[in-house]
Design an enzyme around this catalytic site. Structure first.
Site, mmCIF file in Angstrom:
data_model
loop_
_atom_site.group_PDB
_atom_site.id
_atom_site.type_symbol
_atom_site.label_atom_id
_atom_site.label_comp_id
_atom_site.label_asym_id
_atom_site.label_seq_id
_atom_site.Cartn_x
_atom_site.Cartn_y
_atom_site.Cartn_z
ATOM 1 N N PHE A 127 0.858 -1.189 0.000
ATOM 2 C CA PHE A 127 0.000 0.000 0.000
ATOM 3 C C PHE A 127 0.898 1.244 0.000
ATOM 4 O O PHE A 127 1.861 1.309 0.762
ATOM 5 C CB PHE A 127 -0.910 -0.027 1.222
ATOM 6 C CG PHE A 127 -1.929 1.081 1.256
ATOM 7 C CD1 PHE A 127 -2.987 1.081 0.369
ATOM 8 C CD2 PHE A 127 -1.824 2.104 2.167
ATOM 9 C CE1 PHE A 127 -3.920 2.100 0.393
ATOM 10 C CE2 PHE A 127 -2.763 3.132 2.204
ATOM 11 C CZ PHE A 127 -3.813 3.128 1.314
ATOM 12 N N ASP A 198 1.864 -4.738 8.774
ATOM 13 C CA ASP A 198 0.703 -3.873 8.677
ATOM 14 C C ASP A 198 -0.529 -4.776 8.597
ATOM 15 O O ASP A 198 -0.665 -5.575 7.661
ATOM 16 C CB ASP A 198 0.835 -2.991 7.429
ATOM 17 C CG ASP A 198 -0.265 -1.938 7.321
ATOM 18 O OD1 ASP A 198 -1.366 -2.179 7.850
ATOM 19 O OD2 ASP A 198 -0.026 -0.894 6.690
ATOM 20 N N TYR A 223 -10.648 1.659 10.930
ATOM 21 C CA TYR A 223 -11.900 1.959 10.212
ATOM 22 C C TYR A 223 -12.280 0.941 9.154
ATOM 23 O O TYR A 223 -13.239 1.128 8.431
ATOM 24 C CB TYR A 223 -11.865 3.369 9.610
ATOM 25 C CG TYR A 223 -10.659 3.681 8.752
ATOM 26 C CD1 TYR A 223 -10.571 3.210 7.444
ATOM 27 C CD2 TYR A 223 -9.616 4.448 9.242
ATOM 28 C CE1 TYR A 223 -9.468 3.497 6.667
ATOM 29 C CE2 TYR A 223 -8.508 4.743 8.475
ATOM 30 C CZ TYR A 223 -8.434 4.263 7.183
ATOM 31 O OH TYR A 223 -7.343 4.538 6.414
ATOM 32 N N LYS A 224 -11.522 -0.158 9.038
ATOM 33 C CA LYS A 224 -11.872 -1.182 8.043
ATOM 34 C C LYS A 224 -12.731 -2.247 8.726
ATOM 35 O O LYS A 224 -13.878 -1.975 9.059
ATOM 36 C CB LYS A 224 -10.596 -1.717 7.414
ATOM 37 C CG LYS A 224 -9.949 -0.640 6.525
ATOM 38 C CD LYS A 224 -8.561 -0.963 6.062
ATOM 39 C CE LYS A 224 -8.065 0.178 5.155
ATOM 40 N NZ LYS A 224 -6.609 0.229 5.065
ATOM 41 N N ARG A 370 -12.593 -4.230 -7.042
ATOM 42 C CA ARG A 370 -12.315 -4.885 -5.767
ATOM 43 C C ARG A 370 -13.594 -4.980 -4.930
ATOM 44 O O ARG A 370 -14.315 -4.001 -4.770
ATOM 45 C CB ARG A 370 -11.262 -4.073 -5.006
ATOM 46 C CG ARG A 370 -10.813 -4.715 -3.715
ATOM 47 C CD ARG A 370 -9.764 -3.892 -3.014
ATOM 48 N NE ARG A 370 -10.360 -2.773 -2.282
ATOM 49 C CZ ARG A 370 -9.715 -2.056 -1.354
ATOM 50 N NH1 ARG A 370 -8.454 -2.325 -1.074
ATOM 51 N NH2 ARG A 370 -10.311 -1.070 -0.735
HETATM 52 C C1 LIG Z 1 -5.988 1.410 4.797
HETATM 53 C C2 LIG Z 1 -4.511 1.223 4.938
HETATM 54 C C3 LIG Z 1 -3.736 2.149 5.630
HETATM 55 C C4 LIG Z 1 -4.372 3.387 6.149
HETATM 56 O O1 LIG Z 1 -3.509 4.371 6.523
HETATM 57 P P1 LIG Z 1 -4.098 5.743 7.082
HETATM 58 O O2 LIG Z 1 -2.947 6.356 7.765
HETATM 59 O O3 LIG Z 1 -5.246 5.414 7.980
HETATM 60 O O4 LIG Z 1 -4.597 6.525 5.926
HETATM 61 C C5 LIG Z 1 -2.390 1.873 5.801
HETATM 62 N N1 LIG Z 1 -1.826 0.751 5.289
HETATM 63 C C6 LIG Z 1 -2.565 -0.134 4.600
HETATM 64 C C7 LIG Z 1 -1.924 -1.369 4.047
HETATM 65 C C8 LIG Z 1 -3.918 0.075 4.384
HETATM 66 O O5 LIG Z 1 -4.638 -0.799 3.683
#
Ligand SMILES: *Cc1c(COP(=O)(O)O)cnc(C)c1O
Length: 398
Positions: A127, A198, A223-224, A370
């Site tokens: 990501f 992560d 938030y997921k 997705r």
């Molecule tokens: C959603 C996500 C994030 C989110 O990072 P934010 O700091 O909350 O924007 C980070 N890493 C991964 C792999 C994600 O899928």
């Protein structure tokens, strides 16, 4: 194989032991929501909890709430609950800041305890924020380090005596491919490297066992699948053995050993407390706690089983219907997180058409559709209807 009918889907829902969780969320029957891996749905309990925190705790009790309503303890309290979802001890997880900021703090701390190593190793398709944070940190540290990225299958062999930290996301945000956390962690540690996982697309939807895998560092998103609300605070994990050694570059006052002494010089709090940095957002923490409590009520093995079944059902329906979509995600559910992705040259237009019909999924550039499955509120019937809509929008586009 017979083409599954809507009745098949209804039968699967009738047998679903997690089916009762759906009514605990506020969801419109007008939409099919297959995007809980971007923003989880709203638990009904959150509405009442936030009303109470706002009107009573903030509105009436004001500053006394830091003590009388336990605001100061919330980062540790909610962290301790998340710990149960990911196989950590309660004092090994703290809720603070965003995932990106926590990545920065832990990555900097990790480089600090591997001073003779120069490489941060990550996945080419990680990501973006994970890669960007590493790049920014390297810049800040005077470019003595280097970010090396490799495709998923070549990470293990790239770990060597130069590797300070291996920075990996357990479930790939685009394809849903799932890394083998236990074997990669063992391999990295055998080479003296640290691993920072992560857990953005894992927490609350996959059984994760940080202790058993020997994981030393991790971050995760609120938030997921934890349904903590837009921009919910994230969490960080530091294994007990590393806690005294690891320093945070964001030496804020709440991470001080004695914040209310207001000393002129920084001294880190013992343990994980130093990673707090500044004043936590209480509204976000309260909302996150409701989502975490709900996740803790469900049996994570049942959640995983249903997540895999929803994905398998989706793939089977798409293929039985002969839709012209190329599967990108691993076909074997055991190697997949809780999402299924397909490639189509007009993916963006197709997703826009699907959203206009009430099917909410995600488009990820350049050509990926997705669909995420949240087993606490997605039904097999949602999957059946989603594929029917996909079929209609694809036919209309031809
Ligand atoms: C959603 C996500 C994030 C989110 O990072 P934010 O700091 O909350 O924007 C980070 N890493 C991964 C792999 C994600 O899928």
């Amino acid at each position: 194989m017979l083409i599954p009918t809507r009745r098949t889907a209804e039968g699967l829902d009738a047998d679903d032991s997690l089916g009762k969780f759906r009514e605990r969320f506020l969801l419109s029957e007008e939409i099919l929501y297959l995007d809980g891996n971007s923003l989880g749905a709203l638990p009904r309990a959150t509405v009442d909890r936030l009303d109470k925190v706002i009107t009573q705790e903030w509105g009436r009790d004001l500053i006394r709430s830091w003590n009388v309503n336990g605001w100061l303890d919330l980062p540790r309290q909610v962290g301790g609950k998340i710990a149960r979802l990911v196989g950590a001890a309660p004092h090994e997880i703290l809720v603070a800041d965003s995932t990106s900021v926590n990545l920065f703090k832990l990555l900097a701390g990790a480089l600090g305890i591997r001073p003779d190593r120069r490489v941060i190793l990550s996945e080419s398709d990680n990501f973006p924020t994970d890669l960007y944070i590493a790049q920014g940190l390297i810049q800040l540290l005077g470019k003595h380090h280097r970010l090396r990225t490799e495709p998923a299958g070549q990470i293990a062999e790239a770990i060597d005596g130069e590797t300070a930290v291996v920075l990996l996301t357990q479930v790939n945000y685009r394809t849903g491919a799932l890394h083998d956390m236990a074997s990669l962690t063992t391999h990295a540690r055998a080479h003296g490297a640290l691993v920072l996982w992560d857990l953005a697309h894992s927490t609350g939807v996959l059984p994760v066992d940080l202790a058993r895998c020997g994981v030393e560092l991790a971050v995760g998103c609120g938030y997921k699948y934890l349904n903590g609300g837009p921009g919910a605070p994230a969490f960080l994990y530091v294994a007990e053995a590393l806690q005294e050694e690891l320093r945070t570059p964001l030496s804020g006052w709440l991470g001080h050993v004695d914040p209310f002494a207001f000393e002129a010089d920084y001294r880190p709090a013992p343990g994980l407390g130093r990673f707090l940095c500044g004043t936590p957002g209480i509204l976000g923490l309260a909302a996150l706690e409701c989502g975490v409590d709900l996740a803790l009520e469900a049996n994570i093995d049942q959640v995983r089983w249903k997540s895999m079944a929803l994905g398998d059902f989706f793939i089977a329906l798409v293929e039985e219907a002969g839709l012209d979509l190329a599967l990108v995600s691993p076909r074997d559910a055991r190697h997949r997180g809780s999402q299924v992705c397909f490639r189509h040259p007009h993916g963006h237009a197709l997703m826009q058409a699907a959203i206009a019909r009430g099917l909410l999924g995600d488009f990820r550039a350049p050509d990926i559709l997705r669909f995420g499955f949240a087993p606490l509120y997605n039904r097999f019937v949602d999957i059946w209807e989603a594929v029917a809509i996909l079929g209609e929008v694809m036919e209309a586009a031809n």
